[in-house]
Scaffold this active site. Structure first.
Site, PDB file in Angstrom:
ATOM      1  N   CYS A   3      83.833  39.346  31.681  1.00  0.00           N
ATOM      2  CA  CYS A   3      82.514  39.974  31.635  1.00  0.00           C
ATOM      3  C   CYS A   3      81.518  39.084  32.369  1.00  0.00           C
ATOM      4  O   CYS A   3      81.347  37.909  32.030  1.00  0.00           O
ATOM      5  CB  CYS A   3      82.073  40.168  30.180  1.00  0.00           C
ATOM      6  SG  CYS A   3      80.345  40.635  30.035  1.00  0.00           S
ATOM      7  N   ASP A  29      67.325  39.501  38.116  1.00  0.00           N
ATOM      8  CA  ASP A  29      68.348  40.410  38.629  1.00  0.00           C
ATOM      9  C   ASP A  29      68.682  40.006  40.066  1.00  0.00           C
ATOM     10  O   ASP A  29      67.792  39.706  40.871  1.00  0.00           O
ATOM     11  CB  ASP A  29      67.851  41.863  38.582  1.00  0.00           C
ATOM     12  CG  ASP A  29      68.989  42.855  38.725  1.00  0.00           C
ATOM     13  OD1 ASP A  29      69.267  43.578  37.749  1.00  0.00           O
ATOM     14  OD2 ASP A  29      69.596  42.911  39.812  1.00  0.00           O
ATOM     15  N   HIS A  45      78.619  39.101  23.109  1.00  0.00           N
ATOM     16  CA  HIS A  45      79.019  40.286  23.878  1.00  0.00           C
ATOM     17  C   HIS A  45      78.893  41.553  23.040  1.00  0.00           C
ATOM     18  O   HIS A  45      79.554  41.698  22.011  1.00  0.00           O
ATOM     19  CB  HIS A  45      80.460  40.154  24.397  1.00  0.00           C
ATOM     20  CG  HIS A  45      80.858  41.330  25.233  1.00  0.00           C
ATOM     21  ND1 HIS A  45      80.645  41.380  26.591  1.00  0.00           N
ATOM     22  CD2 HIS A  45      81.373  42.536  24.882  1.00  0.00           C
ATOM     23  CE1 HIS A  45      81.039  42.557  27.045  1.00  0.00           C
ATOM     24  NE2 HIS A  45      81.489  43.278  26.030  1.00  0.00           N
ATOM     25  N   THR A  94      76.245  49.639  34.946  1.00  0.00           N
ATOM     26  CA  THR A  94      77.264  49.045  35.820  1.00  0.00           C
ATOM     27  C   THR A  94      77.860  47.774  35.225  1.00  0.00           C
ATOM     28  O   THR A  94      78.948  47.372  35.612  1.00  0.00           O
ATOM     29  CB  THR A  94      76.699  48.746  37.220  1.00  0.00           C
ATOM     30  OG1 THR A  94      75.614  47.830  37.094  1.00  0.00           O
ATOM     31  CG2 THR A  94      76.243  50.008  37.915  1.00  0.00           C
ATOM     32  N   HIS A  97      77.813  44.914  29.346  1.00  0.00           N
ATOM     33  CA  HIS A  97      77.335  43.912  28.380  1.00  0.00           C
ATOM     34  C   HIS A  97      75.873  44.270  28.184  1.00  0.00           C
ATOM     35  O   HIS A  97      75.109  44.275  29.171  1.00  0.00           O
ATOM     36  CB  HIS A  97      77.535  42.500  28.961  1.00  0.00           C
ATOM     37  CG  HIS A  97      77.050  41.382  28.085  1.00  0.00           C
ATOM     38  ND1 HIS A  97      77.841  40.269  27.788  1.00  0.00           N
ATOM     39  CD2 HIS A  97      75.862  41.169  27.486  1.00  0.00           C
ATOM     40  CE1 HIS A  97      77.141  39.448  27.014  1.00  0.00           C
ATOM     41  NE2 HIS A  97      75.928  39.964  26.833  1.00  0.00           N
ATOM     42  N   HIS A  99      72.169  44.896  28.023  1.00  0.00           N
ATOM     43  CA  HIS A  99      71.071  44.178  28.684  1.00  0.00           C
ATOM     44  C   HIS A  99      69.878  45.115  28.809  1.00  0.00           C
ATOM     45  O   HIS A  99      70.027  46.342  28.857  1.00  0.00           O
ATOM     46  CB  HIS A  99      71.480  43.640  30.055  1.00  0.00           C
ATOM     47  CG  HIS A  99      72.038  44.682  30.975  1.00  0.00           C
ATOM     48  ND1 HIS A  99      73.342  45.128  30.889  1.00  0.00           N
ATOM     49  CD2 HIS A  99      71.478  45.377  31.991  1.00  0.00           C
ATOM     50  CE1 HIS A  99      73.555  46.044  31.809  1.00  0.00           C
ATOM     51  NE2 HIS A  99      72.430  46.232  32.497  1.00  0.00           N
ATOM     52  N   HIS A 101      66.548  45.702  31.236  1.00  0.00           N
ATOM     53  CA  HIS A 101      65.821  45.386  32.466  1.00  0.00           C
ATOM     54  C   HIS A 101      64.325  45.317  32.141  1.00  0.00           C
ATOM     55  O   HIS A 101      63.804  46.180  31.424  1.00  0.00           O
ATOM     56  CB  HIS A 101      65.985  46.499  33.510  1.00  0.00           C
ATOM     57  CG  HIS A 101      67.388  46.732  33.972  1.00  0.00           C
ATOM     58  ND1 HIS A 101      67.854  46.321  35.207  1.00  0.00           N
ATOM     59  CD2 HIS A 101      68.444  47.356  33.379  1.00  0.00           C
ATOM     60  CE1 HIS A 101      69.119  46.690  35.350  1.00  0.00           C
ATOM     61  NE2 HIS A 101      69.501  47.323  34.250  1.00  0.00           N
TER      62      HIS A 101
HETATM   63  P1  5GP Z   1      73.003  48.161  34.977  1.00  0.00           P
HETATM   64  O1  5GP Z   1      73.284  48.887  36.250  1.00  0.00           O
HETATM   65  O2  5GP Z   1      74.284  47.896  34.209  1.00  0.00           O
HETATM   66  O3  5GP Z   1      71.919  48.733  34.138  1.00  0.00           O
HETATM   67  O4  5GP Z   1      72.404  46.752  35.404  1.00  0.00           O
HETATM   68  C1  5GP Z   1      73.187  45.693  35.860  1.00  0.00           C
HETATM   69  C2  5GP Z   1      72.284  44.823  36.677  1.00  0.00           C
HETATM   70  O5  5GP Z   1      72.906  43.557  36.800  1.00  0.00           O
HETATM   71  C3  5GP Z   1      72.035  45.344  38.092  1.00  0.00           C
HETATM   72  O6  5GP Z   1      70.642  45.548  38.282  1.00  0.00           O
HETATM   73  C4  5GP Z   1      72.605  44.256  38.977  1.00  0.00           C
HETATM   74  O7  5GP Z   1      71.812  44.032  40.126  1.00  0.00           O
HETATM   75  C5  5GP Z   1      72.631  43.046  38.066  1.00  0.00           C
HETATM   76  N1  5GP Z   1      73.693  42.097  38.358  1.00  0.00           N
HETATM   77  C6  5GP Z   1      75.012  42.393  38.556  1.00  0.00           C
HETATM   78  N2  5GP Z   1      75.715  41.261  38.763  1.00  0.00           N
HETATM   79  C7  5GP Z   1      74.823  40.238  38.685  1.00  0.00           C
HETATM   80  C8  5GP Z   1      74.950  38.821  38.822  1.00  0.00           C
HETATM   81  O8  5GP Z   1      76.034  38.276  39.053  1.00  0.00           O
HETATM   82  N3  5GP Z   1      73.825  38.090  38.698  1.00  0.00           N
HETATM   83  C9  5GP Z   1      72.605  38.661  38.425  1.00  0.00           C
HETATM   84  N4  5GP Z   1      71.563  37.835  38.322  1.00  0.00           N
HETATM   85  N5  5GP Z   1      72.448  39.992  38.297  1.00  0.00           N
HETATM   86  C10 5GP Z   1      73.537  40.771  38.421  1.00  0.00           C
HETATM   87 ZN    ZN Z   2      79.888  40.047  27.942  1.00  0.00          ZN
END
Ligand code: 5GP
Ligand code: ZN
Length: 113
Positions: A3, A29, A45, A94, A97, A99, A101
């Site tokens: 993860c 991000d 997690h 995506t 885990h 989170h 924003h």
């Molecule tokens: P989701 O699409 O799951 O709501 O948000 C995942 C976010 O994690 C995305 O905005 C993506 O840019 C960010 N992200 C993915 N991999 C990494 C990483 O390795 N480092 C950081 N800082 N952000 C990441």
């Molecule tokens: Zn995790």
């Protein structure tokens, strides 16, 4: 567990950390969609919003207690900001885990979808 956010929390993958305590991490991000785009992540997690229950919801309180502090530090508390947690396929999650924003620093589009 493979993860990416657990790896970030364990410092196996570098990130631009804004805040850290024993249970939470806030980092930038990697693909910012606004001048301020941070991710608030519990160190434990949890897959997604679907996995929040009475047994672990105290972490959600901690997250929402922290968010106004972070907004103030980032100087977006007065101009405003948006907090989003995408869940599952249709929510376009995506990283599996939990989170949140935090987006701010410009006028955001009014569309939520
Ligand atoms: P989701 O699409 O799951 O709501 O948000 C995942 C976010 O994690 C995305 O905005 C993506 O840019 C960010 N992200 C993915 N991999 C990494 C990483 O390795 N480092 C950081 N800082 N952000 C990441
Ligand atoms: Zn995790």
């Amino acid at each position: 567990m493979d993860c990416i956010f657990c790896k970030i929390a364990n410092k196996e993958i570098p990130s631009d950390i804004i805040y850290e305590d024993e249970s939470l991490l806030v980092f930038k991000d990697i693909n910012p969609l606004a001048p301020v785009h941070l991710l608030v992540v519990p160190k434990v997690h949890i897959n997604s919003l679907n996995d929040i229950s009475e047994s672990n919801s105290s972490i959600v309180s901690k997250i929402f207690e922290l968010i106004p502090q972070i907004a103030k530090e980032m100087k977006i508390n007065e101009t405003g900001y948006r907090v989003i947690s995408n869940c599952g396929k249709d929510g376009d999650q995506t990283v599996e885990h939990l989170h949140y924003h935090i987006l701010g620093g410009r006028k955001l589009d009014s569309s939520l979808g």
